[in-house]
Motif scaffolding. Structure first.
Motif: not given
Length: 530
Positions: A456-471
């Motif tokens: 798996g890939v760990i990505l530290h990105s608030s922009e990506f994580t917040d967007s994916a979380h909401k969707q």
């Protein structure tokens, strides 16, 4: 001493005992005779570092340069886009292609991608294909045909020693062959990788009208690609990986090779006339790869060491879960877990309860019984739902599309086979505090954690994580049941349709027989294998 029967019935029992004993010794003898070939002379190969002159490197360099030390990630949530992206990378590669997969079906999607690999090899691209021997039912002959190309090498991970009687090998070598390589990755010219939950087959790429897996991959660029390549090299050169040519003595004549190539060309030409292929060919490859929409952040690749397949009780330092636990240790606010196969066990329940007690909001998205393709795993999960709900964990169970044909009793012939539901969650992703994302092949079940190897890939990105979380939460509220407990402590499933809440007091959209069959499976002590 000779045993003498005193009556015919006793004689029959003695005969049965003797016959059974002979069978046992025969099984043990044949099992002892089974062995894998000597791989001492198998050569090693590694990623090609000098790829700066390739078209892919030239295309990605301007994107990576402004983000020193960071990697770019682009989500592939559409099955069609996921296959287009893979085909685009294979067709663009000029030097190397490294592919590692658990399942590779010989269907439309599988054969189209395999044909693209052959065409890449014809261009002079070195192709290394590492497949799990249990999960890739292509057959030795098909693999040998591809392996016969001078620029293609195929290896099988933890192979069965008996190629003709595979079920026999599974029975007599269970302790070893039970451990499988569940990893999924594709890397082109050591420049772009795709890592995620998808195997290779129609159902993963929206090419199957009966079953569609809702899945997620990440296309990644930047420093993290080197880590994907390093992990592939580790598996490729490990003692558990065998060249397919070592495992089979079958030899093809040149005429047979030519005929197979011609047959493949005819199949691909016919496939190009299909509506699905038309969608593939008309797709905008540049848009699919998301050249203008990369999410940037520090990233790393986590994977189990391939030696996990050799250990009855693998050491903690061999496990991806150990690496991941360090990431979970920094949690402070929210945890969203997406796992199609979720069997937390008592320790997992206790861990999640502990997070809730600390004030952390924990949400789980998994499959409902109507949507899952593995009823046995659902039986292992179901027994923990009430405890999780009591502790304050939020649970969503994805449901089949209500506008599609749902499962009926006609299809409830076995709790071990998948439903006929039109959609089944297959993505494996974790979202931590809306700033860190994990996307990979690892389910939250004992098999992924302790038996199979994962990546798996760990990505530290608030922009990506917040967007994916909401969707994901929006999608869950629209396409899933939300579970709760009534006053008696029984589970209630709530779905929203047309703005109205519809509640169920038993597993929705499945027959009573399937519910009963799955409950029965839960009585067996098989949780460690789920």
């Amino acid at each position: 001493m000779e045993c003498v029967a005193t009556n015919p019935g006793e004689g029959m029992r003695v005969g049965v005992v003797r016959s059974f004993t002979r069978v046992i010794f025969m099984v043990l003898g044949l099992a002892a005779c089974q062995s894998l070939p000597d791989r001492a002379q198998v050569g090693s190969s590694y990623k090609q570092k000098d790829v700066s002159d390739t078209d892919l490197a030239g295309q990605m360099a301007p994107l990576v340069k402004p983000h020193a030390g960071k990697s770019g990630a682009y989500p592939l949530s559409s099955g069609l886009d996921a296959l287009v992206a893979r085909l685009a990378l294979v067709n663009s590669a000029q030097k190397t292609l490294d592919l590692q997969y658990y399942i590779w079906h010989s269907d439309k999607a599988g054969r189209m991608l395999a044909w693209s690999l052959l065409e890449a090899a014809d261009r002079g691209v070195r192709v290394r294909l590492l497949l799990d021997d249990m999960g890739s039912p292509l057959g030795d002959e098909s693999l040998l045909l591809m392996d016969g190309h001078p620029n293609i090498e195929i290896r099988l991970f933890n192979p069965l020693s008996d190629r003709e009687w595979r079920i026999w090998s599974m029975m007599t070598e269970f302790g070893r062959v039970n451990r499988r390589m569940h990893n999924k990755s594709l890397t082109a010219d050591n420049t772009v990788s795709i890592v995620g939950g998808r195997n290779i087959g129609n159902e993963y790429f929206e090419a199957n009208s009966d079953v569609v897996f809702a899945d997620l991959d990440l296309a990644v660029i930047g420093p993290v690609v080197e880590q994907v390549s390093d992990g592939f090299d580790l598996y490729w050169n490990h003692e558990t990986s065998y060249p397919v040519s070592l495992l089979s003595s079958h030899q093809f004549t040149e005429a047979e090779m030519i005929q197979a190539r011609q047959d493949g060309a005819l199949y691909i030409e016919a496939a190009k006339q299909s509506e699905y292929a038309g969608r593939l060919l008309s797709a905008d490859l540049v848009k699919t790869l998301g050249v203008q929409e990369w999410f940037w952040g520090e990233a790393s690749v986590l994977y189990d060491h391939p030696s996990k397949a050799l250990a009855d009780e693998p050491a903690d330092d061999l496990l991806l879960s150990t690496q991941l636990s360090q990431v979970f240790g920094d949690l402070s606010q929210e945890l969203l877990l997406v796992s199609p196969y979720f069997v937390p066990g008592k320790d997992g329940v206790q861990f999640l309860q502990g997070l809730v007690d600390k004030g952390i909001q924990v949400t789980i998205v998994t499959n409902s019984l109507a949507a899952t393709d593995v009823g046995a795993v659902h039986s292992g999960y179901a027994k923990y739902r009430k405890d999780l709900l009591k502790s304050g964990v939020v649970i969503y169970e994805m449901r089949p599309d209500p506008n599609k044909k749902s499962e009926s009793a006609e299809h409830d012939k076995s709790a071990f086979i998948g439903s006929s539901a039109q959609a089944s969650l297959h993505a494996k992703a974790f979202f931590l505090d809306r700033r860190t994302t994990f996307v990979g092949s690892m389910n939250l079940d004992p098999r992924s954690l302790l038996i199979n190897t994962e990546i798996g890939v760990i990505l530290h990105s608030s922009e990506f994580t917040d967007s994916a979380h909401k969707q994901i939460l929006l999608s869950a509220k629209d396409k899933a049941y939300k579970l709760s407990l009534d006053q008696e402590g029984d589970i209630i499933w709530t779905a929203w349709q047309g703005g109205a809440a519809i509640q169920y007091d038993s597993e929705p959209m499945v027959s009573a027989w399937r519910r009963f069959a799955v409950w029965c499976i839960g009585l067996f002590p098989i949780e460690s294998q789920l």
